[in-house]
Design a protein around this motif. Structure first.
Motif, mmCIF file in Angstrom:
data_model
loop_
_atom_site.group_PDB
_atom_site.id
_atom_site.type_symbol
_atom_site.label_atom_id
_atom_site.label_comp_id
_atom_site.label_asym_id
_atom_site.label_seq_id
_atom_site.Cartn_x
_atom_site.Cartn_y
_atom_site.Cartn_z
ATOM 1 N N GLN A 349 7.422 57.477 62.036
ATOM 2 C CA GLN A 349 6.011 57.767 61.787
ATOM 3 C C GLN A 349 5.174 57.533 63.043
ATOM 4 O O GLN A 349 4.265 58.308 63.357
ATOM 5 N N ALA A 350 5.469 56.465 63.774
ATOM 6 C CA ALA A 350 4.698 56.175 64.986
ATOM 7 C C ALA A 350 4.914 57.244 66.050
ATOM 8 O O ALA A 350 3.980 57.634 66.758
ATOM 9 N N LEU A 351 6.139 57.734 66.176
ATOM 10 C CA LEU A 351 6.415 58.764 67.175
ATOM 11 C C LEU A 351 5.740 60.084 66.806
ATOM 12 O O LEU A 351 5.304 60.828 67.691
ATOM 13 N N LYS A 352 5.657 60.394 65.521
ATOM 14 C CA LYS A 352 4.946 61.614 65.122
ATOM 15 C C LYS A 352 3.476 61.538 65.509
ATOM 16 O O LYS A 352 2.895 62.505 66.006
ATOM 17 N N ILE A 353 2.877 60.378 65.318
ATOM 18 C CA ILE A 353 1.478 60.217 65.700
ATOM 19 C C ILE A 353 1.320 60.303 67.214
ATOM 20 O O ILE A 353 0.306 60.792 67.727
ATOM 21 N N SER A 354 2.334 59.852 67.941
ATOM 22 C CA SER A 354 2.234 59.733 69.399
ATOM 23 C C SER A 354 2.628 61.000 70.142
ATOM 24 O O SER A 354 2.604 60.997 71.378
ATOM 25 N N ILE A 355 3.012 62.055 69.436
ATOM 26 C CA ILE A 355 3.497 63.262 70.110
ATOM 27 C C ILE A 355 2.496 63.808 71.132
ATOM 28 O O ILE A 355 2.865 64.081 72.272
ATOM 29 N N PRO A 356 1.209 63.991 70.785
ATOM 30 C CA PRO A 356 0.288 64.544 71.799
ATOM 31 C C PRO A 356 0.196 63.680 73.050
ATOM 32 O O PRO A 356 0.180 64.197 74.169
ATOM 33 N N GLY A 357 0.138 62.361 72.873
ATOM 34 C CA GLY A 357 0.055 61.487 74.033
ATOM 35 C C GLY A 357 1.302 61.514 74.891
ATOM 36 O O GLY A 357 1.224 61.519 76.133
ATOM 37 N N TRP A 422 4.253 73.326 68.283
ATOM 38 C CA TRP A 422 5.173 73.738 67.215
ATOM 39 C C TRP A 422 5.746 72.520 66.500
ATOM 40 O O TRP A 422 5.862 72.504 65.266
ATOM 41 N N LEU A 423 6.095 71.485 67.265
ATOM 42 C CA LEU A 423 6.667 70.285 66.666
ATOM 43 C C LEU A 423 5.656 69.569 65.785
ATOM 44 O O LEU A 423 6.002 69.062 64.717
ATOM 45 N N GLU A 424 4.396 69.527 66.215
ATOM 46 C CA GLU A 424 3.361 68.910 65.386
ATOM 47 C C GLU A 424 3.203 69.654 64.066
ATOM 48 O O GLU A 424 3.073 69.033 63.002
ATOM 49 N N ARG A 425 3.193 70.982 64.128
ATOM 50 C CA ARG A 425 3.087 71.750 62.876
ATOM 51 C C ARG A 425 4.311 71.530 62.005
ATOM 52 O O ARG A 425 4.198 71.451 60.772
ATOM 53 N N ARG A 426 5.476 71.448 62.620
ATOM 54 C CA ARG A 426 6.705 71.279 61.847
ATOM 55 C C ARG A 426 6.748 69.904 61.160
ATOM 56 O O ARG A 426 7.180 69.789 60.006
ATOM 57 N N LEU A 427 6.267 68.898 61.846
ATOM 58 C CA LEU A 427 6.316 67.555 61.286
ATOM 59 C C LEU A 427 5.042 67.180 60.534
ATOM 60 O O LEU A 427 4.951 66.075 60.015
ATOM 61 N N ALA A 428 4.055 68.093 60.521
ATOM 62 C CA ALA A 428 2.799 67.855 59.780
ATOM 63 C C ALA A 428 2.179 66.551 60.217
ATOM 64 O O ALA A 428 1.943 65.641 59.422
ATOM 65 N N THR A 429 1.876 66.449 61.509
ATOM 66 C CA THR A 429 1.334 65.186 62.036
ATOM 67 C C THR A 429 -0.153 65.032 61.793
ATOM 68 O O THR A 429 -0.751 64.074 62.255
ATOM 69 N N ASP A 430 -0.762 65.969 61.069
ATOM 70 C CA ASP A 430 -2.203 65.848 60.829
ATOM 71 C C ASP A 430 -2.520 65.027 59.603
ATOM 72 O O ASP A 430 -3.681 64.933 59.191
#
Length: 432
Positions: A349-357, A422-430
């Motif tokens: 979960q933390a890595l999904k949140i941290s993807i943009p950074g 694409w990865l953010e959309r795939r993992l629904a990080t919003d």
């Protein structure tokens, strides 16, 4: 009477009316332009002004690009042919493409080796970037760094073999002690790997003559865009796990581990990267045994990895802090130990949140690899500033060379950015 009543009854259709296309103003390009470009008067004025600026840029640059020369042997020959006309001299790219891509010292008969390594890199990255692929392909991903090292540098095959054995020893130690404490397992694994590598450094020189060799290429002969790709890929790959370890170590309950990580992160983040590169070039060799000849490429990789890992650690720490406390309590209620809760619940979960950074740091790190030119490593920018512009044939060609470098870096950085989206959309990080 009957005729009047018959004509007054409403007519009911027995079939559906065929579907009609939407009006041009409510669909298609017209609607898109109305919604996005001309929605309001200020938007319309900005659109017209931007279109005029783009028109001016295209009318001045397109003739320069389309009228460029590709077959001349020098800048003076370009000027003779153009006779005062404004046009690009792209001949420098066709004449010096090998130096721009591979450096001016890498043997031309070995160009196939980094090219094969580049192709294999895509196959190695595929199961990491696209997790729908079979997990068995990760075996090749784990072996790729050692294969690529042997292809690019050549020499005895025992060097990558001992490097692989060191990682295996480190992983065994990590798997044995990580259940007790993550930091102990990680740093103990690093120590075990270092021991194997040190022993390998003693053994390889005695058995190297008995093994088949590829032509050996020293690191000082590496250059061009190949060097930028190698530094970028290697440092990003190493800095992410190190950044995770530093982020977890900063939150450790062991005071010694915590303060080591805090001091490391704050010190590295407070020092410019160019200073660390000078340290790698001049001072880092003093931290190794006197008889050790540590390669400059390795020293630069160490410093750039430390630099990016410190920033990635803070990004991941932010992702860990963003998780609600209930996630940690849920992991404890399931009876998971520290390593299991981090691996299965907290870190994903933390890595999904941290993807943009993380992606932002990776893109910045790849562009910052051009700073190695200040310590006499001839990467793409170093080749342009040094051997090419210093030659009498091409002294004065700037826009063509720097534009070529800009295109290469843009392609790589834009690809990384698009993959992250694409990865953010795939993992629904919003957090919908």
């Amino acid at each position: 009477m009957s005729d009047t009543h018959e004509h007054s009854v409403a007519f009911v259709r027995t079939t559906d009316i065929e579907q009609q296309p939407a009006p041009s103003s409510a669909a298609g390009p017209v609607k898109w332009m109305r919604d996005n470009l001309f929605a309001t008067w200020p938007n319309a004025l900005l659109t017209v002004a931007a279109a005029y600026v783009i028109f001016l840029l295209l009318t001045s640059t397109l003739p320069w690009i389309l009228g460029g020369l590709w077959t001349t042997s020098s800048l003076s020959e370009c000027r003779e042919i153009l006779q005062g006309k404004s046009a690009a001299c792209f001949s420098v790219l066709t004449e010096r493409w090998n130096q721009l891509l591979f450096g001016f010292k890498y043997p031309s008969e070995f160009y196939w080796r980094p090219t094969v390594a580049l192709v294999l890199m895509f196959f190695a990255l595929a199961p990491v970037l696209f997790f729908d692929l079979p997990r068995k392909l990760l075996i090749f991903t784990a072996l790729f760094p050692f294969i690529a090292y042997w292809l690019i540098w050549g020499g005895t095959v025992w060097t990558p073999i001992f490097a692989l054995l060191g990682f295996i020893a480190g992983y065994i130690f990590y798997a044995r002690f990580v259940a007790q404490n993550f930091a102990l397992g990680f740093f103990g694994g690093v120590f075990a790997a270092a021991v194997v590598w040190y022993l390998g450094g003693l053994i390889v020189p005695t058995i190297a003559p008995d093994m088949p060799l590829l032509g050996s290429v020293p690191s000082r002969d590496l250059g061009g865009f190949m060097l930028n790709l190698m530094l970028g890929l290697t440092c990003v790959s190493l800095s992410i796990p190190l950044g995770i370890a530093l982020a977890l170590g900063r939150q450790s309950s062991m005071p010694l581990i915590k303060w080591i990580c805090v001091v490391f992160i704050e010190f590295i983040r407070g020092v410019p990267l160019i200073t660390l590169l000078f340290v790698a070039s001049v001072m880092l060799a003093y931290f190794f045994p006197p008889e050790a000849t540590v390669d400059l490429f390795l020293r630069v990789v160490i410093m750039i990895t430390f630099f990016s890992a410190a920033y990635i650690a803070e990004v991941i720490r932010g992702g860990l802090a963003a998780l609600p406390k209930g996630q940690y309590e849920a992991a404890n209620s399931l009876g998971l130990d520290y390593a299991q809760s981090m691996r299965l619940i907290i870190l994903p979960q933390a890595l999904k949140i941290s993807i943009p950074g993380i992606v932002n740091i990776a893109v910045g790190l790849f562009k910052d690899t051009t700073l190695v030119s200040v310590i006499s490593m001839f990467d793409l920018v170093g080749m342009i500033r040094g051997p090419i512009l210093a030659s009498t044939d091409w002294n004065g060609v700037y826009w063509e060379l720097l534009g070529f470098a800009a295109v290469l870096f843009f392609v790589v950085c834009y690809g990384i950015s698009q993959y992250s989206q694409w990865l953010e959309r795939r993992l629904a990080t919003d957090h919908r």
